[in-house]
Structures are given as structure tokens and as C-alpha cells.
Design an enzyme around this catalytic site. Sequence first.
Site, PDB file in Angstrom:
ATOM      1  N   HIS A  95      92.434  59.424  45.730  1.00  0.00           N
ATOM      2  CA  HIS A  95      91.282  59.505  46.634  1.00  0.00           C
ATOM      3  C   HIS A  95      90.882  60.972  46.774  1.00  0.00           C
ATOM      4  O   HIS A  95      91.736  61.839  46.971  1.00  0.00           O
ATOM      5  CB  HIS A  95      91.647  58.930  48.009  1.00  0.00           C
ATOM      6  CG  HIS A  95      90.605  59.142  49.064  1.00  0.00           C
ATOM      7  ND1 HIS A  95      90.702  60.118  50.024  1.00  0.00           N
ATOM      8  CD2 HIS A  95      89.422  58.500  49.297  1.00  0.00           C
ATOM      9  CE1 HIS A  95      89.637  60.068  50.815  1.00  0.00           C
ATOM     10  NE2 HIS A  95      88.853  59.095  50.399  1.00  0.00           N
ATOM     11  N   HIS A 141      83.586  67.651  48.892  1.00  0.00           N
ATOM     12  CA  HIS A 141      83.529  66.683  49.980  1.00  0.00           C
ATOM     13  C   HIS A 141      82.316  67.048  50.806  1.00  0.00           C
ATOM     14  O   HIS A 141      82.343  67.990  51.597  1.00  0.00           O
ATOM     15  CB  HIS A 141      84.815  66.740  50.809  1.00  0.00           C
ATOM     16  CG  HIS A 141      85.060  65.499  51.594  1.00  0.00           C
ATOM     17  ND1 HIS A 141      86.016  65.413  52.571  1.00  0.00           N
ATOM     18  CD2 HIS A 141      84.476  64.270  51.547  1.00  0.00           C
ATOM     19  CE1 HIS A 141      86.022  64.198  53.094  1.00  0.00           C
ATOM     20  NE2 HIS A 141      85.089  63.496  52.484  1.00  0.00           N
TER      21      HIS A 141
END
Length: 584
Positions: A95, A141
Site C-alpha cells: 500500500h 501521496h
Amino acid sequence: MESIGFLSQPRRQCQPSKRNKRRFRLAEAEAPDEIKALFNQYSENGVMTTDHLQRFLIEGSISRPSLSIFSGDINPPLDLKLGRHFHTTFIYTGHNSYLTGNQLSSDCSDVPIINALKKGVRVIELDIWPNSDNDDVEVLHGRTLTTPVQLIKCLKSIKEHAFTASEYPVVITLEDHLNTDLQAKVAQMVTQTFGDILFSPGAKSMKELPSPESLKRRIIISTKPPKEYLEAKEVKDNERDNQKGDAASDEEAWGKEIPILKGHFPADDKNELDKDDDAEEDLDEGDHKLQQDIAPEYKRLIAIRAGKPKGGLEECLRVDPDKVRRLSLSEPQLEKAAETHGKEIVRFTQRNILRVYPKGTRVNSSNYNPLVGWMHGAQMVAFNMQGYGRSLWLMQGMFRANGGCGFVKKPSFLLKSGPHGEVFDTKAKLPTQKTLKVKIYMGDGWFYDFHHTHFDAYSPPDFYVRASSLLRSVVMQDFTVTVFVFAVGVAGVPADTVMKKTKTLEDSWIPFWNEEFEFPLTVPELALLRIEVHEYDMSEKDDFGGQTCLPIWELREGIRAVPLHDRKGERYNSVKLLVRLEFV
């Protein structure tokens, strides 16, 4: 051979502390009676010659493999038979694979991607965003303080290291926040980087996915038809507002026990999937306008398509016989859905791909209990691989199975349906199928892998084995005495999850417990043997002394030397335990 050290390895004297006049010695270990008897069968007057050793290796390891103490691999590589289809396996899944640390302010890099691939991870996730000039693509991110890395650099590193640890396929899941022009640029990058090793089925959805065996040394792209860039930006802004977690301490990272699915989630018939506070929702399949904005050359690259239909939980889990899709659920979404639709989740995963990912508040890159996903058939249980902790140790233990190839065939009960469509019920009370007996003889190697004052400045450590409750016992001792905590237990479905504990042994680098534990197993196909060593210090925080996690369905019975690993899963040079494993 390294295991001989359990019988007769020379020991050195420790120097006494100037601050403590108590003298001590790294004493000779007393071998267990069973080991002595075995040794005596293949020695003469206490001496094992080369001829004796050869006879022992032939007879003990082949004719009677359960007596072999020289086998360090208690779960050796198997004949890798993974089934006919992709969805019949559990897949080692990462992830936010590009992050070097926490989810909010760490650097983005190709280094954690390389490290994950070298450890056998088969699913790499990349969040792709426009750069500040809107003319190139970066990995980061989004809407955080993380520093970006160029997409092309990540793609080249994936190509270089994809098959270092395993020949089985690598899936790249893309969280896409691009406009159509940049999608076309990504398609060009991907095509030019991977060339012939890219698996591209074309623009149409596939009815079923091929087997991992047929996709060896291939790269597979999985993503959803993306939302428009501005819409995705708005969603990500909302996600950051919801992320209020704090970075966990070192004790929180490895000291807390892993929670199990206890059934404490509210049974609500409302559509919990519509409330995705983690902002990794799949695009609704009915939103044709957004789908029309996809660059056609980009769309053709997508082999595993993600999508979440409108209409609530039941519609999300509906099985379409004409196409395969990937559904993504956050960990709390899965747990809530499992309360009311556990069987439907299992049925969905018998044909489709289910991906589970950490909730957005895990800003410290911690993880969750992977067994909740596995027991419902989820193929991709996505983990943050850059840290450590008990959850990650379970993940590493699961994928030590099957030769460490990154794919593990799902148990048959998760793949089959009954004559009336019945599937595995995760809530059903099941009978014990078998019992695992684990006898802990002794441990060794800490003296060589740790500094001699690592655990205590004035004396050797005092060991005891924890194997019962989830809380540590406090053993009151002199302030100079340290205590090793040795824990052994089983992680699996809730009925099979238990930890146990042994007695305390004082002042010994080579503890000899000689205690046996039994673990009744209702679902051995999903059970993992957990082993941990801790050092108890009454005046300070406990120290870590090693751990391992092993797939029970691959354990070889007999007397085994079990190597331990550090917090990050790297194997120690010397630290091992001598154990006996038996199924009854």
C-alpha cells in the site's frame, strides 16, 4: 553445521562488571534428553565422527525426517501449484509502496518499491499526480507534505527488480488523479518501459483472469477509470481533514496485540460503502460521463479493472458472470460489511478480486489484522511495508509459504460452493480439525548477535516463555536482573488465536525451557505459528529479542532449528530456537 551449536558449541567467558561483583559465565547448554538420545544413536563415546554424521544425515533426514535437527527450513519451497485463475490466490500486496515513512510528510522514493520487490511483494501501488507545471507525472501521496518522485523512475525500478525474488507476475495498482493528456503520457511511459512483458488484454473487460503460472515475468496494470482531476483533488482534501491520527511510539508499533474480528461493529442495513472517509473509492460504473474522458491508449493498458457499482453493499458484491472486476474496501468497511454480508464477500472473491487497504487515519504507516481479509477470501490485503510490527510479521509469515513466491493458493473451502450455493461461513462454530503440539526445548545465539550489555549491563538475561494471555506477567527480580519474554502462539480465525507462556529461567544466554504447548486448530489452512522473544526489564521498557511467524499448513513435523528475525523481518545470523513440532 549451525544446528550442532545446540549440542556442543564452545562457550566464552564473560568479563565481570566493575560496578557489579557478581561473576557469571556463558555456561555450557545442557541438551534435552530427546536430543541426547538421538545423538547417542549416531555417536560413540560422546563423539560424532564424519561417518556417524553421514549415517545420521541419510537415516535421520531421509528415512526418519522427523528426527532431523539439521533442517533449518521447516517450510521448504513447494511445487508451486497456484490454481487455474488469479482470483484463487492470496497475493503479497503493498500500500502506498513509494513512501519511505509516514503518510503525511515522508519522502517518496523508488527505494521502498525496490525493497518490497526484493522481499517478494507482488502488488505495488502508485498514486500518480500532475507535477506543478501540469506537463509531467509524479508519484506522491496527494495533498500532503510528502516529497514527490518521478513516475518514470518508479517504473524503471520496477522493471529492473520485479523478478529478483520471484518470477510470478507483478501488479501495479494506479491511484489516478490525471487529466486525459497526462493519461496518454502515462500510457506511453508504461508501454515503452515494459514493452513485451506488459500484459494488456485490450479495451474490453475480461471474463476471467489467467493463472499466475501463465503470467510469469509479466507486468499487469490495475486501476479504475479515474475521476476528473479536480474532483479527485476535492476528495483528497476531504481525506486529509479526516486524518487526525498521531505517529505511534515504538511500543505501539510492535508492543500491542493484533485485534481480531470480535463482532462489535454495528449491523446497519444502510450502505456503509457510500461513506468512504478514506477517499480510495472506485468509480461508480454508472458514471458514463467520467468514463468517456479516459484516454483510449491508457484504457487499453488496464488488465484488472476496478469498479464499484451504485446501489449499496449488495450491489457492490454482486457477481457478474460476464466480467471480472476489482473492488477496494478500507479495513473498517470490510469489518462492517463482514458483520452483515460475510458470505456474500466470500462468494464475491470466488470470481472477483477484493483489495483491502489501511484506513486513512493510519498516518504513522501502521497496519491492521490481515486475517480478517484472508478469512473472507480477499486476494489483495494491502499493507504498509516500510515499517514493522505484529501485523506486518503476520503478513511476512503468510508469504513465507509456497517458496516465498508472493502467491499463496487459497484454501479449498474459500473456493468451493455447496449444491445450493453455500459458501464458507466465517461465523460458524467449527470442530477442531487437528492439534499442533509445540515443544520448546531451548534457544541460543543472542550472545553472538547482540552486544553483551544490550539487555542488561551487569548480568546475563533471565528468560521466560510467554504463551498464554495477551498481557505480560511481571516477574519481580533484583534490579540487575533482566528477563527474556518468549511468546509462542497461533494467529488465525478467532477460534484459533491464542498465546501461551513458559517459566522464567535466570541468568542464561542459552535458556532451556523443555515445555510443551498444544494449539487446537479449527481452520489450520489459515493459521500461522507466532513466536516472539522479549526481554523484560522491571525499571525500563522491555527489549526485543526476536520473532518469527510461520504458515502452519507447511510446517514439517519433528525436531527443528527455527531461526528468528529482527523487527523488520531480517533473519538473525545466530539466534535460533530448538523445537519439536507434531500434529495430532
